[in-house]
Enzyme design. Structure first.
Site, short mmCIF file in Angstrom:
data_model
loop_
_atom_site.label_atom_id
_atom_site.label_comp_id
_atom_site.label_asym_id
_atom_site.label_seq_id
_atom_site.Cartn_x
_atom_site.Cartn_y
_atom_site.Cartn_z
N TYR A 89 -9.37 22.11 -14.06
CA TYR A 89 -9.93 20.94 -14.52
C TYR A 89 -11.32 20.37 -13.49
O TYR A 89 -10.98 20.84 -12.35
CB TYR A 89 -9.02 19.76 -14.31
CG TYR A 89 -9.75 18.31 -14.42
CD1 TYR A 89 -10.32 17.95 -15.41
CD2 TYR A 89 -9.57 17.62 -13.30
CE1 TYR A 89 -10.81 16.74 -15.63
CE2 TYR A 89 -10.10 16.29 -13.42
CZ TYR A 89 -10.98 15.83 -14.36
OH TYR A 89 -11.60 14.75 -14.44
N ASP A 136 -0.53 21.73 -12.03
CA ASP A 136 -0.92 20.68 -12.71
C ASP A 136 -0.27 20.83 -14.04
O ASP A 136 -0.67 21.66 -14.83
CB ASP A 136 -2.42 20.67 -13.04
CG ASP A 136 -3.06 19.46 -13.53
OD1 ASP A 136 -2.33 18.76 -14.35
OD2 ASP A 136 -4.05 19.09 -13.36
N ARG A 191 0.88 -0.97 -0.14
CA ARG A 191 -0.08 -0.08 -0.08
C ARG A 191 0.93 1.13 -0.08
O ARG A 191 0.51 2.17 -0.52
CB ARG A 191 -0.93 0.03 1.17
CG ARG A 191 -2.20 0.62 0.86
CD ARG A 191 -3.09 0.42 2.05
NE ARG A 191 -2.82 1.15 3.04
CZ ARG A 191 -2.86 0.37 4.33
NH1 ARG A 191 -2.75 -1.02 4.61
NH2 ARG A 191 -2.36 0.94 5.49
N LYS A 201 -3.15 10.45 -19.02
CA LYS A 201 -3.27 11.03 -20.32
C LYS A 201 -2.00 10.66 -21.06
O LYS A 201 -1.55 9.84 -21.39
CB LYS A 201 -3.57 12.69 -20.22
CG LYS A 201 -4.48 12.91 -19.10
CD LYS A 201 -5.79 12.61 -19.52
CE LYS A 201 -6.83 12.92 -18.24
NZ LYS A 201 -8.17 11.97 -18.35
C1 LIG Z 1 -5.62 18.76 -16.34
C2 LIG Z 1 -6.16 17.54 -15.80
N1 LIG Z 1 -5.72 17.19 -14.48
C3 LIG Z 1 -6.16 15.94 -13.75
C4 LIG Z 1 -7.13 15.41 -14.43
C5 LIG Z 1 -7.59 13.98 -13.40
O1 LIG Z 1 -7.03 12.99 -13.93
P1 LIG Z 1 -7.54 11.46 -13.71
O2 LIG Z 1 -8.73 11.28 -14.67
O3 LIG Z 1 -6.25 10.56 -13.94
O4 LIG Z 1 -7.90 11.26 -12.16
C6 LIG Z 1 -7.57 15.55 -15.58
C7 LIG Z 1 -8.78 14.53 -16.18
O5 LIG Z 1 -9.20 14.55 -17.26
C8 LIG Z 1 -7.32 16.64 -16.40
O6 LIG Z 1 -7.42 16.77 -17.65
#
Ligand SMILES: Cc1ncc(COP(=O)(O)O)c(C=O)c1O
Length: 399
Positions: free
Chosen positions: A105, A177, A52, A202
């Site tokens: 997001y 991010d 974990r 992604k």
């Molecule tokens: C810019 C961005 N950050 C974070 C996330 C969240 O990622 P996850 O779906 O892997 O949790 C996304 C998802 O589309 C995103 O586009």
């Protein structure tokens, strides 16, 4: 970078070693003696003691990510949202406040709006394109600034160095991010950020078959996140998924270059189309932060957003008419994917919040895939022609 993507933490030995990384699914790890076990569990000695808190395949990809982002250490977790929530919870506790870019997001927005207040954490959404707004939003209990650049879905570009100057002055962490760029196109830690988060779902994995996230930053921060948040909340990434990301990362450079090329062509095509009201792409001169994007980013990325004339009905008709591109919520995959932010990724926002964030009914986000760009554009063109002929009414005259 290109060489590091292939060779860093590859696991292969010079002679007779496996060139691909091994997958170690073990949850339990054994120790030679009690003292070693005690030192590893207390963090005195480097090591893995229970699945974990990490596994050895995951350690390999974490070390690779730390090198790629130029950070001291990295943490691999079960999704981008796990990475984002861990990074925020590591610096915020009850009574604290965080400044967040208003172009964020939808999942991050939902976490901050719905969940964080239950634990006494407050937030201000701020237009960070003007750093004076950040200064004005500072409170005595502000403990972090969180930004996303370029943003999802409007591709707003923020000046990382300028924001970092402020957070350094206030001695609070700047969390970024970097999902849309990947370290291949942008390294926020080099520009003064303290923590980088990723949805590895992604571009990093790049094949649409893994849900994962990373946090990269100082070793002491990552250690705290691993021991006291990820491990305790059970958000670890499995060895199999870690292996898939190690495999995907080897082609990150090639993929990202193709994504960028295709996105630029698509953005230019859409910009000149009469049914398109507006195109959001940092590589177009009409983008409000075009100069900053050229300076800050090594490439303009694979995401293009655009607003169709005709609002929701036109957007739906367009997406339904696509034959090659797929309606899908993700991005950064080999396939060209489209989604409608107002009703899909950002559905949890209220109408007022959407209006404030510029998410209109005609807005579509397109993730340029790796297909032939001529084929993608032919698909977009035929779908636009279908929208144009809807109900026998021509919105624009075909030439
Ligand atoms: C810019 C961005 N950050 C974070 C996330 C969240 O990622 P996850 O779906 O892997 O949790 C996304 C998802 O589309 C995103 O586009």
């Amino acid at each position: 970078m290109d060489t590091a993507l292939i060779h860093q933490q590859n696991g292969g030995e010079r002679q007779n070693g496996a060139v691909a990384q091994a997958i170690v699914p073990a949850v339990a790890y054994s120790f030679a003696d009690c003292d070693t076990a005690i030192d590893v569990v207390s963090g005195k000695k480097e090591g893995i003691y229970y699945g974990r808190y990490g596994n050895s395949t995951l350690r390999a990809v974490e070390e690779k990510m730390a090198v790629l982002e130029n950070g001291e250490a990295a943490l691999g977790v079960g999704s981008g949202m796990a990475a984002i929530s861990i990074a925020l919870l590591a610096f915020l506790k009850q009574g604290d406040h965080v400044i967040v870019t208003k172009d964020v997001y939808g999942g991050t927005h939902k976490f901050l709006t719905n969940l964080a207040p239950r634990f006494g954490i407050s937030f201000s959404y701020v237009d960070c394109t003007n750093v004076d707004h950040i200064l004005r939003a500072m409170q005595s209990n502000t403990k972090a600034v969180y930004i996303e650049t370029p943003s999802n879905p409007l591709l707003t570009v923020l000046d990382i160095e300028a924001v970092a100057k402020i957070t350094k002055h206030y001695n609070i962490p700047l969390i970024i991010d970097n999902t849309f760029m990947s370290p291949y196109l942008q390294r926020p830690l080099d520009l003064g950020a303290d923590v980088v988060v990723h949805s590895a779902t992604k571009y990093l994995n790049g094949h649409g078959d893994v849900l994962a996230g990373f946090v990269v930053g100082k070793a002491e921060h990552i250690q705290f996140m691993r021991q006291s948040i990820m491990g305790d909340l059970g958000q670890v990434l499995s060895a199999w998924d870690a292996f898939l990301i190690l495999r995907g990362l080897k082609t990150l450079g090639l993929r990202v270059e193709r994504h960028c090329h295709n996105a630029h062509e698509i953005a230019s095509f859409l910009e000149s189309h009469p049914l398109v009201e507006k195109v959001f792409y940092p590589g177009l001169e009409c983008h409000p932060q075009y100069e900053l994007a050229q300076r800050q980013m090594k490439g303009m990325g694979g995401i293009v957003s655009f607003e169709l004339k005709g609002g929701l009905e036109a957007a739906k008709a367009f997406m339904d008419a696509l034959q090659l591109s797929m309606i899908s919520f993700s991005l950064g995959d080999p396939e060209t994917l489209v989604q409608h932010p107002a009703t899909m990724t950002h559905f949890s926002m209220s109408d007022e919040e959407k209006t404030a964030a510029g998410i209109t009914d005609g807005l579509i986000r397109l993730s340029a895939g790796l297909e032939s760009v001529q084929d993608i554009m032919a698909d977009l063109e035929q779908a636009l022609a279908v929208v144009n002929q809807r109900g026998g009414k021509l919105l624009w005259e075909t030439v």
